[in-house]
Design a protein around this motif. Sequence first.
Motif, short mmCIF file in Angstrom:
data_model
loop_
_atom_site.label_atom_id
_atom_site.label_comp_id
_atom_site.label_asym_id
_atom_site.label_seq_id
_atom_site.Cartn_x
_atom_site.Cartn_y
_atom_site.Cartn_z
N ILE A 1 -24.06 37.63 -28.19
CA ILE A 1 -23.96 38.90 -27.45
C ILE A 1 -24.72 40.00 -28.20
CG2 ILE A 1 -22.34 40.74 -26.79
CD1 ILE A 1 -20.26 38.43 -26.27
N LEU A 2 -24.52 40.07 -29.52
CA LEU A 2 -25.20 41.09 -30.32
C LEU A 2 -26.71 40.86 -30.33
CD1 LEU A 2 -22.70 41.27 -33.32
CD2 LEU A 2 -23.30 43.18 -31.81
N ALA A 3 -27.11 39.59 -30.45
CA ALA A 3 -28.55 39.28 -30.49
C ALA A 3 -29.21 39.69 -29.17
CB ALA A 3 -28.76 37.78 -30.76
N ALA A 4 -28.52 39.45 -28.05
CA ALA A 4 -29.10 39.81 -26.75
C ALA A 4 -29.24 41.33 -26.65
CB ALA A 4 -28.21 39.28 -25.62
N ALA B 1 -32.14 42.40 -28.78
CA ALA B 1 -33.41 42.00 -28.15
C ALA B 1 -33.77 42.98 -27.03
CB ALA B 1 -33.30 40.58 -27.61
N SER B 2 -32.78 43.48 -26.30
CA SER B 2 -33.13 44.38 -25.19
C SER B 2 -33.23 45.84 -25.61
CB SER B 2 -32.15 44.19 -24.01
OG SER B 2 -31.07 45.07 -24.12
N ASP B 3 -32.35 46.30 -26.53
CA ASP B 3 -32.33 47.74 -26.87
C ASP B 3 -32.97 48.07 -28.22
OD1 ASP B 3 -30.74 47.63 -24.67
OD2 ASP B 3 -28.90 48.28 -25.65
N GLY B 4 -33.24 47.06 -29.04
CA GLY B 4 -33.69 47.33 -30.42
C GLY B 4 -32.49 47.37 -31.35
N PRO B 5 -32.77 47.58 -32.66
CA PRO B 5 -31.70 47.57 -33.67
C PRO B 5 -30.59 48.56 -33.34
CG PRO B 5 -33.84 47.51 -34.73
CD PRO B 5 -34.10 47.73 -33.26
N ARG C 1 -29.79 50.64 -39.44
CA ARG C 1 -29.66 49.97 -38.15
C ARG C 1 -29.72 48.46 -38.35
NH1 ARG C 1 -29.80 52.81 -33.69
NH2 ARG C 1 -30.15 55.04 -33.90
N VAL C 2 -28.99 47.76 -37.51
CA VAL C 2 -28.91 46.31 -37.67
C VAL C 2 -29.84 45.66 -36.65
CG1 VAL C 2 -27.39 44.30 -37.68
CG2 VAL C 2 -26.50 46.56 -38.36
N GLY C 3 -30.80 44.88 -37.16
CA GLY C 3 -31.73 44.16 -36.29
C GLY C 3 -31.61 42.67 -36.54
N LEU C 4 -32.54 41.92 -35.96
CA LEU C 4 -32.58 40.48 -36.16
C LEU C 4 -33.90 40.13 -36.85
CD1 LEU C 4 -31.41 38.64 -32.93
CD2 LEU C 4 -30.57 38.26 -35.25
#
Length: 357
Positions: free
Chosen positions: A7-10, A13-17, A174-177
């Motif tokens: 859920i967090l990854a999606a 991916a759509s909104d950025g970190p 900010r938390v990203g992937l």
Amino acid sequence: MSDLAAILAARIASDGPISLADYMAECLLHPRHGYYATRDPFGAAGDFTTAPEISQIFGEMLALCLAQCWQDQGAPDPFILAEAGPGRGTLMADILRTLRAVPGMRAAAKVHLVEASASLRAVQARTLGDGGVTWHDRVETLPEGPLYLVANEFLDALPIRQFTRHRDGWAETRVGLAGGHFTPGLGPPRPEPALDHRLADTLPGEIVEICPALPAIAGAIGARVARSGGVALIVDYGGWRSRGDTFQAVAGHRPADPFASPGAADLTAHVDFEALAQAFAAAGARPSGMTAQGVFLERLGITLRARALAERLNGEARAAHVAAHRRLTHPGEMGRVFQALACTPHMAPPPPGLDPA
Ligand code: SAH
């Protein structure tokens, strides 16, 4: 990847970190996959232990503080006895037992619990019996009336935003992937009006944190205390004025990587007691000074109470009891990293055990 991680990854991916606050809120409070929704984190088999789970004497001392305030303010009947973030319900059970010794107080108390987690509400109902207990999602819905509220390790679970000082602005964490892993990074530096006053006491590279929900929650509590009487007694990890990175994860009683498996570890940050006192004051209540937990408990008589209990114990039980007393009060254990602060109405005598502001 776990459901929550997906859920967090999606979302990333759509909104950025996402901000640390958004990450923390999802990890702790996601209704199906959040940390508090999926487990009972307390005790030896859980992830961490809190003061009320260590010994009943913690709740007994908090009850004494509430009882003194109640008597000082004319023993209102009925009154709202509330707890924010009650965990297993242990602290409230210890308070209720202790209040039976105060003439009229137990019978006058209407118990209200503020708890976001459905599974912990069930645990609290088992501990306290659900007759006479009312649950709330938020402090704002507590009923009107004199309010006697405790919160232990509640505010440290509220999501924080974290900023790194630049020359004349702030870069938010900010938390990203990255490579399939959740990874913190810094956004572009920009002005942050809420942190203007911190430009004076920080240097470039320093980290400060803010808890966006704190002013509204503490303000709602302080406004009720100011309007209807009572006391709000807050005990938590933290200090006076946020400084440095205090975002942390604990799993299985050990520090963990907060980004490794979202929803599987408890996430907390230190409470900024200056911001708490300011929110109480802005709401019209009078904050006490911030007081180390060990000092506060000593002034309320924890050592006398611990000795009286020790006389009834032998062997291992006695040793465990002595260790629990030490753990709650010793400056090298919980006595100093935990602090207490209360607010009362301006006209009321100050609460016992706490330094003046
Ligand atoms: N006071 C207890 C438990 C501390 S853990 C003790 O000392 O043992 C934090 C508690 O706050 C849990 O009960 C958790 O479910 C609750 N909580 C965390 N965030 C919350 C929020 N935003 N609203 C209401 N309850 C919350």
